[in-house]
Write an enzyme that holds these catalytic residues in place. Sequence first.
Site, PDB file in Angstrom:
ATOM      1  N   HIS A   1      17.407  -5.470   3.298  1.00 25.41           N
ATOM      2  CA  HIS A   1      17.312  -6.632   3.688  1.00 25.41           C
ATOM      3  C   HIS A   1      18.005  -7.593   2.618  1.00 25.41           C
ATOM      4  O   HIS A   1      18.504  -7.200   1.621  1.00 25.41           O
ATOM      5  CB  HIS A   1      16.027  -7.159   4.313  1.00 25.41           C
ATOM      6  CG  HIS A   1      14.834  -7.228   3.221  1.00 25.41           C
ATOM      7  ND1 HIS A   1      14.791  -8.076   2.068  1.00 25.41           N
ATOM      8  CD2 HIS A   1      13.731  -6.578   3.011  1.00 25.41           C
ATOM      9  CE1 HIS A   1      13.787  -7.804   1.596  1.00 25.41           C
ATOM     10  NE2 HIS A   1      12.957  -7.140   2.019  1.00 25.41           N
TER      11      HIS A   1
ATOM     12  N   HIS B   1      16.712  -7.456  -1.139  1.00 25.70           N
ATOM     13  CA  HIS B   1      17.304  -6.347  -1.801  1.00 25.70           C
ATOM     14  C   HIS B   1      18.611  -6.559  -2.268  1.00 25.70           C
ATOM     15  O   HIS B   1      19.146  -6.319  -3.421  1.00 25.70           O
ATOM     16  CB  HIS B   1      16.904  -4.941  -1.048  1.00 25.70           C
ATOM     17  CG  HIS B   1      15.792  -4.746  -0.541  1.00 25.70           C
ATOM     18  ND1 HIS B   1      15.558  -4.501   0.819  1.00 25.70           N
ATOM     19  CD2 HIS B   1      14.682  -4.467  -1.223  1.00 25.70           C
ATOM     20  CE1 HIS B   1      14.355  -4.235   0.929  1.00 25.70           C
ATOM     21  NE2 HIS B   1      13.702  -4.418  -0.216  1.00 25.70           N
TER      22      HIS B   1
ATOM     23  N   CYS C   1      -4.245  -1.689  -0.947  1.00 28.29           N
ATOM     24  CA  CYS C   1      -3.606  -2.013   0.459  1.00 28.29           C
ATOM     25  C   CYS C   1      -2.160  -1.035   0.437  1.00 28.29           C
ATOM     26  O   CYS C   1      -1.578  -1.180  -0.544  1.00 28.29           O
ATOM     27  CB  CYS C   1      -2.982  -3.475   0.317  1.00 28.29           C
ATOM     28  SG  CYS C   1      -1.833  -3.773   1.476  1.00 28.29           S
TER      29      CYS C   1
ATOM     30  N   CYS D   1       1.272  -2.951   0.174  1.00 22.28           N
ATOM     31  CA  CYS D   1       1.444  -3.419  -1.331  1.00 22.28           C
ATOM     32  C   CYS D   1       1.647  -2.117  -2.268  1.00 22.28           C
ATOM     33  O   CYS D   1       2.042  -2.485  -3.537  1.00 22.28           O
ATOM     34  CB  CYS D   1       0.505  -4.533  -1.789  1.00 22.28           C
ATOM     35  SG  CYS D   1       0.218  -5.735  -0.981  1.00 22.28           S
TER      36      CYS D   1
ATOM     37  N   CYS E   1      -5.015  -8.106   4.062  1.00 17.34           N
ATOM     38  CA  CYS E   1      -4.086  -8.536   2.748  1.00 17.34           C
ATOM     39  C   CYS E   1      -3.246  -9.607   3.549  1.00 17.34           C
ATOM     40  O   CYS E   1      -2.621  -9.465   4.620  1.00 17.34           O
ATOM     41  CB  CYS E   1      -3.046  -7.459   2.453  1.00 17.34           C
ATOM     42  SG  CYS E   1      -1.618  -7.619   1.777  1.00 17.34           S
TER      43      CYS E   1
ATOM     44  N   HIS F   1       0.398  -8.216   4.276  1.00 19.38           N
ATOM     45  CA  HIS F   1       0.820  -7.077   5.322  1.00 19.38           C
ATOM     46  C   HIS F   1      -0.153  -7.205   6.588  1.00 19.38           C
ATOM     47  O   HIS F   1      -0.226  -6.357   7.590  1.00 19.38           O
ATOM     48  CB  HIS F   1       0.364  -5.720   4.570  1.00 19.38           C
ATOM     49  CG  HIS F   1       1.661  -5.437   3.781  1.00 19.38           C
ATOM     50  ND1 HIS F   1       1.366  -5.671   2.364  1.00 19.38           N
ATOM     51  CD2 HIS F   1       2.813  -5.068   3.925  1.00 19.38           C
ATOM     52  CE1 HIS F   1       2.470  -5.689   1.604  1.00 19.38           C
ATOM     53  NE2 HIS F   1       3.489  -5.365   2.499  1.00 19.38           N
TER      54      HIS F   1
ATOM     55  N   LYS G   1       7.825 -16.957   5.373  1.00 19.65           N
ATOM     56  CA  LYS G   1       8.062 -15.606   4.793  1.00 19.65           C
ATOM     57  C   LYS G   1       8.779 -14.988   5.586  1.00 19.65           C
ATOM     58  O   LYS G   1       8.818 -14.751   6.802  1.00 19.65           O
ATOM     59  CB  LYS G   1       6.856 -15.159   4.591  1.00 19.65           C
ATOM     60  CG  LYS G   1       6.773 -14.231   3.390  1.00 19.65           C
ATOM     61  CD  LYS G   1       5.236 -13.575   3.351  1.00 19.65           C
ATOM     62  CE  LYS G   1       5.214 -12.298   2.684  1.00 19.65           C
ATOM     63  NZ  LYS G   1       5.701 -11.920   1.626  1.00 19.65           N
TER      64      LYS G   1
ATOM     65  N   LYS H   1       9.142  -8.785   9.693  1.00 21.83           N
ATOM     66  CA  LYS H   1       9.710  -8.241  11.107  1.00 21.83           C
ATOM     67  C   LYS H   1       8.822  -8.957  12.164  1.00 21.83           C
ATOM     68  O   LYS H   1       9.460  -9.205  13.182  1.00 21.83           O
ATOM     69  CB  LYS H   1       9.182  -6.968  11.052  1.00 21.83           C
ATOM     70  CG  LYS H   1      10.039  -6.112  10.162  1.00 21.83           C
ATOM     71  CD  LYS H   1      10.207  -4.495  10.651  1.00 21.83           C
ATOM     72  CE  LYS H   1      11.288  -3.684   9.804  1.00 21.83           C
ATOM     73  NZ  LYS H   1      10.671  -2.822   8.764  1.00 21.83           N
TER      74      LYS H   1
HETATM   75  N1  MSP Z   1       9.495   0.012  -5.639  1.00 18.62           N
HETATM   76  C1  MSP Z   1       9.127  -1.140  -5.959  1.00 18.62           C
HETATM   77  C2  MSP Z   1      10.116  -1.559  -7.517  1.00 18.62           C
HETATM   78  C3  MSP Z   1       9.972  -0.591  -8.508  1.00 18.62           C
HETATM   79  S1  MSP Z   1      10.927  -0.801  -9.766  1.00 18.62           S
HETATM   80  C4  MSP Z   1      10.787   0.295 -10.896  1.00 18.62           C
HETATM   81  C5  MSP Z   1       9.251  -2.435  -5.203  1.00 18.62           C
HETATM   82  N2  MSP Z   1      10.103  -2.264  -4.144  1.00 18.62           N
HETATM   83  S2  MSP Z   1      10.440  -3.167  -2.961  1.00 18.62           S
HETATM   84  O1  MSP Z   1      11.542  -2.671  -2.089  1.00 18.62           O
HETATM   85  O2  MSP Z   1       9.170  -3.866  -2.643  1.00 18.62           O
HETATM   86  O3  MSP Z   1      11.342  -4.399  -3.729  1.00 18.62           O
HETATM   87  C6  MSP Z   1      11.062  -5.516  -4.491  1.00 18.62           C
HETATM   88  C7  MSP Z   1      11.816  -6.265  -5.048  1.00 18.62           C
HETATM   89  O4  MSP Z   1      12.903  -6.760  -3.796  1.00 18.62           O
HETATM   90  C8  MSP Z   1      11.820  -7.603  -5.552  1.00 18.62           C
HETATM   91  O5  MSP Z   1      11.229  -7.534  -6.733  1.00 18.62           O
HETATM   92  C9  MSP Z   1      13.183  -8.370  -5.437  1.00 18.62           C
HETATM   93  O6  MSP Z   1      13.941  -7.876  -6.463  1.00 18.62           O
HETATM   94  C10 MSP Z   1      13.504  -7.903  -3.949  1.00 18.62           C
HETATM   95  N3  MSP Z   1      13.021  -8.807  -2.970  1.00 18.62           N
HETATM   96  C11 MSP Z   1      12.147  -8.280  -1.874  1.00 18.62           C
HETATM   97  N4  MSP Z   1      11.821  -9.553  -1.124  1.00 18.62           N
HETATM   98  C12 MSP Z   1      12.379 -10.652  -1.884  1.00 18.62           C
HETATM   99  C13 MSP Z   1      12.223 -11.959  -1.342  1.00 18.62           C
HETATM  100  N5  MSP Z   1      11.662 -12.513  -0.365  1.00 18.62           N
HETATM  101  N6  MSP Z   1      12.892 -12.815  -2.297  1.00 18.62           N
HETATM  102  C14 MSP Z   1      13.600 -12.332  -3.558  1.00 18.62           C
HETATM  103  N7  MSP Z   1      13.508 -11.025  -3.760  1.00 18.62           N
HETATM  104  C15 MSP Z   1      12.936 -10.272  -2.852  1.00 18.62           C
HETATM  105  O7  MSP Z   1       8.624  -3.332  -5.407  1.00 18.62           O
END
Ligand code: MSP
Length: 490
Positions: A18, A21, A126, A129, A143, A146, A293, A296
Site C-alpha cells: 500500500h 510501503h 497480538c 502486530c 489491540c 488490529h 488511520k 481495510k
Molecule cells: N516486517 C517488519 C519490518 C522488518 S524490517 C527488518 C514490518 N513490516 S510492515 O509491513 O508492517 O512495514 C512497516 C513499514 O511500512 C513502516 O515502518 C513504514 O516503513 C511503512 N508504513 C506502513 N504504514 C505506514 C504509514 N501509515 N505511514 C508511513 N509508513 C508506513 O514492520
Amino acid sequence: MPKFYLTTPIYYASGAPHFGHAFTTLYADVIARYKKQRGDDVFLTAGMDEHGAKIAEKAKAVGKSPQEFVDGLAEEYKTLWKKLGVQNDDFIRTTSEKHKKGVYAFLERLWQKGDIYKGEYAGLYCVGCEKFLTEKDLVDGVCPDHLRKPELVKEENYFFNLKKYLPLVKEKIVSGELEIFPESRRNETLSIIESGADDFSISREKVEWGIPFPYDSKQTIYVWGEALTSYVSVLDFPDGEKYKKYWPADLHLIGVDINKFHTIFWPAMLMSAELLLPKKIFVHGLFTVNGQKMSKTLGNVVDPNDLINRFGADAARYIILSQFSALEHGDVKADEFDIKYNADLANGFGNLFERVFSMYLKYRSGDNKNMENKNIDAEVERLINEAKNNYQSHMDNIQIFEALRVVLLFAKHLDKYINEKSPWDLYKTKGQGAELDEVLDSLMAGVEKIINWLLPFMPEKMEKADDFFKKVIAKQQQPEDKLGLFPRVI
Ligand code: MSP
C-alpha cells in the site's frame, strides 16, 4: 568512489503493498538516485518478511500453503517496485536459503557469546502486530491497531540478553557514533532505554512457520529475531564479497512503528555479534489518510497501482513523496491527488518548461548558442544559488519533502520572473537582442537546474525533459513543438 549502503524495511508478506510501503521504498530510491548522481557506489535493498504466525494465519484463510502465499505477494511487491522505477540492487526474502545461511551464522555468534538464554514467557501477544503488548497498550481490552484481543501466551522461549547491551547502545547514540534522525525520534529511543527495555524472545515455541531454531528443535526463530538480520544476509553474510564491501549500512530507512527494533534491538544484536553498527537510521513519521488511520475496514487504503494507472509512474512517485514531511506524522490528502497533480506538475513544472522552451525557440537570437557563454541575470543567479544550497542541504539530511518544496518555490520564482520581464513585450518593443537573450538564458539555466534536481524524483520524465532541453538549445525543435510532460487530469 565512496560506497553507500541503504536499506528499506522488509515488509510483511501478509497483504498487498500500500501507500505506506511505497512511501518508504520510494523515499529510499530517491536518496539512492541522489547519491548516485553525486558519484557514490550505491547499494539499495528491498525485501519481504515472510515468516510468523500472522502470515501463516492469512495463508490458511485463503486456502494456500504459507510458501505459496508469500511467493505470490513477493511477486506483487517486486512488480510494483519495477513499475515505480525503484532501482533496488537486491530483493531479500526471508524464506530464501541465502537468508537462512546468514541468520544461522549471525545467531551462532550471539549463542557463542552466551547472550541467549532459555526462559519462560507469559504475555499478551497480538498476532497482528507480531509482538507482545502490555495492558497499557490495550484499549477496551483489544489491540487498538488490529481491534483484536491479544492471546495470553505462556511458553518457553529463548531470550536475547538485551539488558547487557542497553548502556552500550545508549553510549553509541549519545556519542553520535550511531546517528538517529530526526532528533525527536532519537529522544524517543533514549527515553525507552532510560525507562529500561526488557530482554526479548529470539525464538517462539508455538509458531511453526519460521526458521527452525538451531539449538532446540521445538522452537522456531522469532520473526524479529531474523528479520533484522536480513540487512546483512542480503549481502551474503558472513563471507560474501558484498558484505565485506558494503557493511555497515550507511542508512536504514524505517517508519516510527519499528523504531525500537532498529535503534535498540538491532544495535544490541550487532554488538553481541561483534559487527559494525549502521551509521545512520532515519525514522520517518506515519501518515493517516484524510485524517484517519489507513485501514481495510475504513476502506481508505491507497493502492499505489491506482496512482500509477491514473497519473503514470513518475507522477505517482511525486504524489506519494510530496504529501507530508517525514520529520513528523502527517496526513495524506487522498481526496486531493488530482488537485496536487494539476497544481504542482501540470500547471507548475510542466507549464513552466513549456513556456520557457517555446519562448526560447521563438525569441532567442542567434543559432546554436551554447549555454557556456550565456549571460545570466544576477537575480536569477542568486535564486539558483539559494535554491541549490537549500536543496542540497535537505537532500543530504534525508529531508526530501523539504527539498521538493525548495524546487517548487524556485519554479514559482521563475514564473514570477517571466511575468515581470514579459519577454513577449521585450520582443515586440525592442526585438531580438542582448537584453531578451539574457532573460531567456536565465530562464533556461533555471529550468536546467530544476530538471537536475527533480531527476531522482521523476527519473523518466526528467530524462525526457533533459533530452528536449538539449534539442531546444540546439534549435532542433520548433516553437510550437510541445514537450507534453504532465497533461492535465480532469
Ligand atoms: N516486517 C517488519 C519490518 C522488518 S524490517 C527488518 C514490518 N513490516 S510492515 O509491513 O508492517 O512495514 C512497516 C513499514 O511500512 C513502516 O515502518 C513504514 O516503513 C511503512 N508504513 C506502513 N504504514 C505506514 C504509514 N501509515 N505511514 C508511513 N509508513 C508506513 O514492520
